[in-house]
Design a protein around this motif. Structure first.
Motif, PDB file in Angstrom:
ATOM      1  N   ILE A 228       0.828  -1.205   0.000  1.00  0.00           N
ATOM      2  CA  ILE A 228       0.000   0.000   0.000  1.00  0.00           C
ATOM      3  C   ILE A 228       0.863   1.256   0.000  1.00  0.00           C
ATOM      4  CG2 ILE A 228      -0.321   0.509   2.464  1.00  0.00           C
ATOM      5  CD1 ILE A 228      -3.085   0.239  -0.205  1.00  0.00           C
ATOM      6  N   HIS A 229       2.149   1.101   0.371  1.00  0.00           N
ATOM      7  CA  HIS A 229       3.086   2.226   0.315  1.00  0.00           C
ATOM      8  C   HIS A 229       4.054   2.082  -0.860  1.00  0.00           C
ATOM      9  CE1 HIS A 229       1.573   2.745   4.445  1.00  0.00           C
ATOM     10  NE2 HIS A 229       1.839   4.011   4.230  1.00  0.00           N
ATOM     11  N   ASP A 230       3.578   1.383  -1.899  1.00  0.00           N
ATOM     12  CA  ASP A 230       4.303   1.287  -3.175  1.00  0.00           C
ATOM     13  C   ASP A 230       5.653   0.600  -3.047  1.00  0.00           C
ATOM     14  OD1 ASP A 230       2.234   2.672  -4.547  1.00  0.00           O
ATOM     15  OD2 ASP A 230       3.048   4.572  -3.843  1.00  0.00           O
ATOM     16  N   ARG A 231       5.708  -0.401  -2.190  1.00  0.00           N
ATOM     17  CA  ARG A 231       6.922  -1.197  -2.048  1.00  0.00           C
ATOM     18  C   ARG A 231       6.588  -2.666  -2.252  1.00  0.00           C
ATOM     19  NH1 ARG A 231      10.387   0.966   3.128  1.00  0.00           N
ATOM     20  NH2 ARG A 231      10.539   3.153   2.530  1.00  0.00           N
ATOM     21  N   PRO A 232       7.550  -3.457  -2.691  1.00  0.00           N
ATOM     22  CA  PRO A 232       7.293  -4.902  -2.775  1.00  0.00           C
ATOM     23  C   PRO A 232       7.300  -5.509  -1.378  1.00  0.00           C
ATOM     24  CG  PRO A 232       9.573  -4.435  -3.338  1.00  0.00           C
ATOM     25  CD  PRO A 232       8.895  -3.095  -3.178  1.00  0.00           C
ATOM     26  N   PRO A 233       6.608  -6.615  -1.171  1.00  0.00           N
ATOM     27  CA  PRO A 233       6.678  -7.288   0.128  1.00  0.00           C
ATOM     28  C   PRO A 233       8.116  -7.649   0.474  1.00  0.00           C
ATOM     29  CG  PRO A 233       4.904  -8.201  -1.203  1.00  0.00           C
ATOM     30  CD  PRO A 233       5.689  -7.292  -2.106  1.00  0.00           C
ATOM     31  N   LEU A 234       8.422  -7.637   1.755  1.00  0.00           N
ATOM     32  CA  LEU A 234       9.763  -8.011   2.186  1.00  0.00           C
ATOM     33  C   LEU A 234      10.001  -9.494   1.915  1.00  0.00           C
ATOM     34  CD1 LEU A 234       9.969  -6.196   5.658  1.00  0.00           C
ATOM     35  CD2 LEU A 234      10.750  -5.368   3.430  1.00  0.00           C
ATOM     36  N   SER A 235      11.218  -9.821   1.524  1.00  0.00           N
ATOM     37  CA  SER A 235      11.576 -11.222   1.327  1.00  0.00           C
ATOM     38  C   SER A 235      11.789 -11.891   2.685  1.00  0.00           C
ATOM     39  CB  SER A 235      12.860 -11.327   0.505  1.00  0.00           C
ATOM     40  OG  SER A 235      13.970 -10.827   1.254  1.00  0.00           O
ATOM     41  N   LEU A 271      -9.979  -5.920   3.659  1.00  0.00           N
ATOM     42  CA  LEU A 271     -11.371  -6.054   3.224  1.00  0.00           C
ATOM     43  C   LEU A 271     -12.199  -4.871   3.718  1.00  0.00           C
ATOM     44  CD1 LEU A 271     -11.775  -9.869   3.922  1.00  0.00           C
ATOM     45  CD2 LEU A 271     -11.774  -8.784   1.664  1.00  0.00           C
ATOM     46  N   TRP A 272     -11.931  -4.431   4.941  1.00  0.00           N
ATOM     47  CA  TRP A 272     -12.641  -3.269   5.488  1.00  0.00           C
ATOM     48  C   TRP A 272     -12.354  -2.025   4.659  1.00  0.00           C
ATOM     49  CZ3 TRP A 272     -11.140   1.429   7.697  1.00  0.00           C
ATOM     50  CH2 TRP A 272     -12.139   2.118   8.395  1.00  0.00           C
ATOM     51  N   ARG A 273     -11.071  -1.829   4.284  1.00  0.00           N
ATOM     52  CA  ARG A 273     -10.723  -0.659   3.474  1.00  0.00           C
ATOM     53  C   ARG A 273     -11.354  -0.740   2.086  1.00  0.00           C
ATOM     54  NH1 ARG A 273      -7.316   3.299   5.819  1.00  0.00           N
ATOM     55  NH2 ARG A 273      -8.016   4.345   3.940  1.00  0.00           N
ATOM     56  N   LEU A 274     -11.416  -1.930   1.528  1.00  0.00           N
ATOM     57  CA  LEU A 274     -12.076  -2.090   0.233  1.00  0.00           C
ATOM     58  C   LEU A 274     -13.560  -1.757   0.338  1.00  0.00           C
ATOM     59  CD1 LEU A 274     -10.291  -5.337  -0.997  1.00  0.00           C
ATOM     60  CD2 LEU A 274     -10.222  -3.107  -2.138  1.00  0.00           C
ATOM     61  N   GLY A 277     -14.245   1.738  -0.144  1.00  0.00           N
ATOM     62  CA  GLY A 277     -14.011   2.258  -1.487  1.00  0.00           C
ATOM     63  C   GLY A 277     -12.556   2.512  -1.820  1.00  0.00           C
ATOM     64  N   ASP A 278     -11.632   2.076  -0.958  1.00  0.00           N
ATOM     65  CA  ASP A 278     -10.205   2.293  -1.199  1.00  0.00           C
ATOM     66  C   ASP A 278      -9.665   1.130  -2.029  1.00  0.00           C
ATOM     67  OD1 ASP A 278      -7.533   2.945  -1.168  1.00  0.00           O
ATOM     68  OD2 ASP A 278      -7.503   3.496   0.953  1.00  0.00           O
ATOM     69  N   THR A 279      -9.759   1.245  -3.344  1.00  0.00           N
ATOM     70  CA  THR A 279      -9.412   0.140  -4.244  1.00  0.00           C
ATOM     71  C   THR A 279      -7.925  -0.188  -4.247  1.00  0.00           C
ATOM     72  OG1 THR A 279      -9.249   1.699  -6.094  1.00  0.00           O
ATOM     73  CG2 THR A 279     -11.371   0.605  -5.754  1.00  0.00           C
ATOM     74  N   ALA A 280      -7.093   0.712  -3.721  1.00  0.00           N
ATOM     75  CA  ALA A 280      -5.653   0.438  -3.660  1.00  0.00           C
ATOM     76  C   ALA A 280      -5.361  -0.788  -2.797  1.00  0.00           C
ATOM     77  CB  ALA A 280      -4.909   1.652  -3.114  1.00  0.00           C
ATOM     78  N   TYR A 281      -6.311  -1.156  -1.952  1.00  0.00           N
ATOM     79  CA  TYR A 281      -6.085  -2.282  -1.049  1.00  0.00           C
ATOM     80  C   TYR A 281      -6.295  -3.641  -1.715  1.00  0.00           C
ATOM     81  CZ  TYR A 281      -5.076   0.201   3.233  1.00  0.00           C
ATOM     82  OH  TYR A 281      -4.447   0.953   4.190  1.00  0.00           O
TER      83      TYR A 281
END
Length: 304
Positions: A228-235, A271-274, A277-281
């Motif tokens: 959500i902060h435009d980063r890939p998940p940590l390995s 799911l709550w954020r979706l 209406g926050d489609t970025a989630y």
């Protein structure tokens, strides 16, 4: 929401709020205002044409969802105590504004995109070991909010490996019975840590509470919060580096032990954020489900 250089746009404040700022702090009515982008739970502005720029944060007094409750009054009190310790910006003023709360604090120049994971891990340990006065004034963390866990379980009911996922979530939830009395930031995501020179500092303390330190760690390394902060998940290796930098093997084991339940809570949050209406989630949700799958698979392999 970080104080990221370049992520500003011209902002405007209502005349009556500008007047309020002048009366309380002597801030000129014609002060240059720039809105910081990136905030999801509040609006923040830089009062820019000053020798020492200030941030004006306007947050609605509402609860948010169970994982990230919004408590503006708690934020002001916590920052007042932690600023002299170099853990956050220095607050200047706080006051009610209609149904919202305004918080004014010194602007932290820097970027939240260059903060290395180990630096955040060490910073979180300092926060967790802070002896906060008047602890009775801080809310207790809802470590694994039942409504979010239930929402995640319903969402995962049709998953091909549903039974194993449900069993892992249930088992981890049963092991989480600890109140925990450490000071938590509550929302230590990439956008809320600023590298101020060589010194990392945390902003956005509205979710601060008392609780289990492993909760903060789980949020900091959450795949959804990275995405959500435009980063890939940590390995896997990056997560281990983070845990090693925090420096408490017992807590590292607790993070891993509770990971299925913590992933489920984050899935419920997405799911709550979706629903809001926050489609970025949507992508964040996919990343967190994948992490839950991997967590359950890793546990199964260790049992063989």
């Amino acid at each position: 929401m970080g104080h990221m250089d370049g992520l500003r746009r011209k902002g405007a404040l209502p005349p009556h709020l500008r007047k309020r700022l002048f009366v309380r702090l002597g801030i000129p009515a014609n002060v240059q205002v720039e809105q910081l982008t990136g905030g999801r739970s509040a609006k923040s502005y830089v009062l820019a044409d000053r020798k020492n720029p200030l941030v004006l944060k306007i947050a609605q007094t509402r609860t948010g969802d169970p994982l990230f409750p919004i408590r503006p009054r708690v934020e002001a009190a916590v920052m007042q105590n932690l600023a002299p310790r170099g853990l956050c910006a220095q607050p200047v003023d706080a006051f009610a504004y209609g149904t919202a709360q305004c918080l004014i604090y010194h602007y932290l120049p820097g970027t939240s995109r260059a903060v290395p994971g180990p630096a955040l891990a060490r910073l979180l340990r300092k926060v967790h070991e802070t002896q906060f006065p008047h602890r009775h004034t801080l809310p207790q963390s809802a470590d694994l909010p039942a409504p979010l866990i239930l929402r995640a379980r319903a969402f995962l009911a049709d998953h091909p490996n549903a039974q194993n996922l449900m069993d892992a979530i249930h088992s981890a939830s049963q092991r989480s019975a600890t109140a925990g009395q450490s000071l938590l930031h509550g929302d230590p995501v990439p956008g809320n840590v600023v590298m101020n020179g060589s010194h990392p500092m945390l902003i956005d303390w509205q979710c601060a509470c008392l609780g289990d330190p492993s909760r903060d760690i789980a949020i900091a390394i959450s795949p959804a919060m990275q995405v959500i902060h435009d980063r890939p998940p940590l390995s896997h290796d990056q997560i281990q580096v983070f845990l090693n930098a925090y420096g408490r093997p017992d807590l590292s084991e607790r993070v891993k032990m509770l990971s299925p339940a913590r992933h489920a809570a984050m899935i419920g949050h997405c799911l709550w954020r979706l629903d809001q209406g926050d489609t970025a989630y949507a992508n964040a949700l996919t990343a967190e489900v994948a992490a839950l799958e991997n967590s359950v698979l890793d546990h199964a392999l260790k049992q063989e």
